[in-house]
Design a protein around this motif. Structure first.
Motif, PDB file in Angstrom:
ATOM      1  N   GLU A  28      -8.153   2.744   0.406  1.00 53.40           N
ATOM      2  CA  GLU A  28      -7.971   3.881  -0.198  1.00 53.40           C
ATOM      3  C   GLU A  28      -9.467   4.814  -0.060  1.00 53.40           C
ATOM      4  O   GLU A  28      -9.507   6.025   0.307  1.00 53.40           O
ATOM      5  CB  GLU A  28      -7.535   4.087  -1.489  1.00 53.40           C
ATOM      6  CG  GLU A  28      -6.040   3.774  -1.607  1.00 53.40           C
ATOM      7  CD  GLU A  28      -5.597   2.881  -2.867  1.00 53.40           C
ATOM      8  OE1 GLU A  28      -4.414   2.769  -2.874  1.00 53.40           O
ATOM      9  OE2 GLU A  28      -6.368   3.027  -3.688  1.00 53.40           O
ATOM     10  N   TRP A  42       0.953  -1.270   0.061  1.00 56.32           N
ATOM     11  CA  TRP A  42       0.011  -0.038  -0.035  1.00 56.32           C
ATOM     12  C   TRP A  42       0.782   1.283   0.109  1.00 56.32           C
ATOM     13  O   TRP A  42       0.670   2.346  -0.664  1.00 56.32           O
ATOM     14  CB  TRP A  42      -1.096  -0.041   1.224  1.00 56.32           C
ATOM     15  CG  TRP A  42      -2.088   0.762   1.110  1.00 56.32           C
ATOM     16  CD1 TRP A  42      -2.541   1.423  -0.195  1.00 56.32           C
ATOM     17  CD2 TRP A  42      -2.995   1.534   2.117  1.00 56.32           C
ATOM     18  NE1 TRP A  42      -3.656   1.943   0.059  1.00 56.32           N
ATOM     19  CE2 TRP A  42      -4.200   2.105   1.449  1.00 56.32           C
ATOM     20  CE3 TRP A  42      -2.865   1.462   3.445  1.00 56.32           C
ATOM     21  CZ2 TRP A  42      -4.787   2.939   2.359  1.00 56.32           C
ATOM     22  CZ3 TRP A  42      -3.775   2.125   4.419  1.00 56.32           C
ATOM     23  CH2 TRP A  42      -5.044   2.613   3.507  1.00 56.32           C
ATOM     24  N   ARG A  43       1.955   1.452   0.763  1.00 55.46           N
ATOM     25  CA  ARG A  43       2.907   2.307   0.761  1.00 55.46           C
ATOM     26  C   ARG A  43       3.430   2.603  -0.676  1.00 55.46           C
ATOM     27  O   ARG A  43       3.560   3.640  -1.011  1.00 55.46           O
ATOM     28  CB  ARG A  43       4.117   2.312   1.727  1.00 55.46           C
ATOM     29  CG  ARG A  43       3.727   2.073   2.937  1.00 55.46           C
ATOM     30  CD  ARG A  43       4.827   1.681   4.077  1.00 55.46           C
ATOM     31  NE  ARG A  43       4.580   2.056   5.638  1.00 55.46           N
ATOM     32  CZ  ARG A  43       5.077   1.179   6.558  1.00 55.46           C
ATOM     33  NH1 ARG A  43       6.047   0.320   6.218  1.00 55.46           N
ATOM     34  NH2 ARG A  43       4.614   1.715   7.757  1.00 55.46           N
ATOM     35  N   TRP A  66       1.366   9.043   1.116  1.00 56.73           N
ATOM     36  CA  TRP A  66       0.871   8.833   2.375  1.00 56.73           C
ATOM     37  C   TRP A  66       1.653   8.320   3.347  1.00 56.73           C
ATOM     38  O   TRP A  66       2.551   7.363   3.029  1.00 56.73           O
ATOM     39  CB  TRP A  66      -0.189   7.798   2.159  1.00 56.73           C
ATOM     40  CG  TRP A  66      -1.497   8.688   1.218  1.00 56.73           C
ATOM     41  CD1 TRP A  66      -1.298   9.648   0.487  1.00 56.73           C
ATOM     42  CD2 TRP A  66      -2.640   7.733   1.066  1.00 56.73           C
ATOM     43  NE1 TRP A  66      -2.689   9.651  -0.297  1.00 56.73           N
ATOM     44  CE2 TRP A  66      -3.115   8.464   0.210  1.00 56.73           C
ATOM     45  CE3 TRP A  66      -3.369   6.546   1.465  1.00 56.73           C
ATOM     46  CZ2 TRP A  66      -4.546   8.219  -0.373  1.00 56.73           C
ATOM     47  CZ3 TRP A  66      -4.503   6.382   1.018  1.00 56.73           C
ATOM     48  CH2 TRP A  66      -5.143   7.241   0.060  1.00 56.73           C
ATOM     49  N   ARG A  79       1.802   1.740  -3.398  1.00 51.80           N
ATOM     50  CA  ARG A  79       0.855   2.635  -4.118  1.00 51.80           C
ATOM     51  C   ARG A  79       0.507   4.115  -3.955  1.00 51.80           C
ATOM     52  O   ARG A  79       0.083   4.490  -4.855  1.00 51.80           O
ATOM     53  CB  ARG A  79      -0.589   1.766  -3.994  1.00 51.80           C
ATOM     54  CG  ARG A  79      -0.636   0.313  -4.692  1.00 51.80           C
ATOM     55  CD  ARG A  79      -1.968  -0.373  -4.113  1.00 51.80           C
ATOM     56  NE  ARG A  79      -3.126   0.241  -4.180  1.00 51.80           N
ATOM     57  CZ  ARG A  79      -4.071   0.102  -5.324  1.00 51.80           C
ATOM     58  NH1 ARG A  79      -4.000  -0.769  -6.105  1.00 51.80           N
ATOM     59  NH2 ARG A  79      -5.258   0.757  -5.288  1.00 51.80           N
ATOM     60  N   GLN A  80       0.736   4.409  -2.645  1.00 50.84           N
ATOM     61  CA  GLN A  80       0.594   5.579  -2.390  1.00 50.84           C
ATOM     62  C   GLN A  80       1.599   6.187  -1.559  1.00 50.84           C
ATOM     63  O   GLN A  80       1.931   6.601  -0.374  1.00 50.84           O
ATOM     64  CB  GLN A  80      -0.620   5.623  -1.146  1.00 50.84           C
ATOM     65  CG  GLN A  80      -1.965   5.263  -1.867  1.00 50.84           C
ATOM     66  CD  GLN A  80      -2.742   6.124  -2.785  1.00 50.84           C
ATOM     67  OE1 GLN A  80      -2.057   7.328  -3.000  1.00 50.84           O
ATOM     68  NE2 GLN A  80      -3.597   5.696  -3.641  1.00 50.84           N
ATOM     69  N   GLU A 108     -10.147   8.351   1.784  1.00 47.24           N
ATOM     70  CA  GLU A 108     -10.529   9.706   1.130  1.00 47.24           C
ATOM     71  C   GLU A 108     -11.869  10.226   1.714  1.00 47.24           C
ATOM     72  O   GLU A 108     -12.100  11.501   1.757  1.00 47.24           O
ATOM     73  CB  GLU A 108     -10.626   9.287  -0.319  1.00 47.24           C
ATOM     74  CG  GLU A 108      -9.409   9.090  -1.090  1.00 47.24           C
ATOM     75  CD  GLU A 108      -8.306  10.183  -0.877  1.00 47.24           C
ATOM     76  OE1 GLU A 108      -8.631  11.307  -0.546  1.00 47.24           O
ATOM     77  OE2 GLU A 108      -7.199  10.061  -1.667  1.00 47.24           O
TER      78      GLU A 108
END
Length: 358
Positions: A260, A47-48, A54, A50-51, A264
């Motif tokens: 995600e 996930w890190r 963040w 992918r983003q 958001e």
């Protein structure tokens, strides 16, 4: 000269710098089987990736570090805003009681930080998409991929919380309505009924020639291992029936997208009716009565917040210490996680509702 080995990852308390703008804190359940914890850590790394913009951290409710309460306090001291996102499918006691209680404590200790809680993953179209894809793949492995003669069993953890079990029942119904299979049943690995063996027996009696078992699990652990053993036993018990069993699905793209979406929505202030009990008055009543967080408060979702209180003091203390002691969880506190030690304790101090199965 050999290069120095890479340093081990620092704990959250050492990683965060003072007053970063935002930390996203994943909350995983945690397992006694470390392979499951490693998979959640791998999810966090993916996930890190992918983003990359963040700040994503991870904690566990139990059985693995970093622990929920300490991680929340560290994040609240280090960031102006903390977004708490449970990586959990069903809302039983951990989601309804323990996570909100830990957030309350962190808010009191870190009044300068805004700490927000997202809903768990829950019954949703993205999860249904994953299940349907897994079902199609399993059908392709069968000799006679005929949905009219292939039974489907959605197999989950099981809980003493009827709302958590109801979410699984909803997913089983959606699978039935969105596909061509005439028989889609629900089974549980512990705490509640029916169990896999009984459901398969019924399906065979109804004439099913194949059975597809769909485990409703994000990550591996002792329960996933047990499921595969059970399916092998069923193959030996019903040699005339062809079985297929899929794997857990926590790395599917839809799961990342759901997480995600949760982030958001929190940032945008979008309300979500599925948010379980953040600031719930029921927990306040429980504390006033000295019951703490871990006593099977059967917080089933419903029109009036679904606190299914019985006629007594109103919380199904059903200590369904449903200790399916085969531990994927320490004690079902009535919260619907299993103790993987292979035997089921039913301590039933059932103060509120008579006859509720532990």
């Amino acid at each position: 000269m050999q290069p120095a080995p890479p340093a081990a990852a620092a704990p959250l308390t050492a990683q965060v710098s003072p007053q970063v703008s935002e930390i996203i804190l994943i909350v995983g359940h945690g397992s006694r089987e470390d392979s499951g914890n490693r998979e959640i850590r791998e999810f966090t790394e993916q996930w890190r990736a992918r983003q990359p913009g963040w700040r994503i951290e991870l904690c566990f409710i139990e059985f693995a570090p970093p622990e929920l309460n300490a991680a929340l306090l560290a994040a609240g001291r280090a960031a102006r805003r903390v977004l708490v996102v449970p990586l959990i499918l069903n809302a039983a006691g951990h989601v309804k009681m323990e996570i909100p209680e830990a957030i309350e404590a962190a808010r009191a200790a870190c009044p300068q930080a805004e700490i927000l809680l997202a809903p768990h993953l829950g019954a949703s179209d993205p999860v249904l998409t994953v299940l349907r894809r897994r079902l199609r793949g399993a059908m392709a492995t069968l000799d006679m991929p005929d949905p009219t003669t292939t039974g489907v069993v959605l197999l989950g953890r099981g809980s003493s919380d009827r709302g958590a079990n109801g979410d699984m029942a909803k997913m089983a119904r959606w699978l039935l309505e969105e596909g061509d299979h005439e028989l889609v049943d629900l089974a549980f690995t512990g705490i509640t009924w029916p169990r896999l063996e009984k459901v398969v027996q019924r399906q065979v009696l109804l004439g099913m020639r194949q059975v597809v078992v769909l485990p409703y699990y994000l990550y591996t652990g002792t329960l996933m291992q047990r499921i595969h053993r059970q399916v092998e036993h069923l193959r030996a018990q019903y040699p005339q029936v062809r079985f297929a069993c899929t794997e857990h699905f926590g790395f599917e793209a839809e799961i990342f997208a759901l997480m995600e979406e949760r982030v958001e929505n929190l940032r945008a202030g979008v309300p979500d009716s599925r948010l379980p009990c953040d600031g719930c008055s029921y927990r306040e009543i429980a504390h006033d009565l000295g019951h703490g967080h871990s006593h099977a408060h059967t917080h089933a979702p419903g029109p009036d917040h679904g606190h299914a209180h019985g006629a007594g003091d109103g919380h199904d203390h059903g200590h369904a210490h449903g200790h399916e002691h085969g531990h994927e969880h320490g004690h079902d506190h009535g919260h619907g996680h299993e103790h993987e030690h292979g035997h089921e304790h039913h301590h039933g101090h059932d103060h509120g509702k008579a006859g509720v199965p532990a």
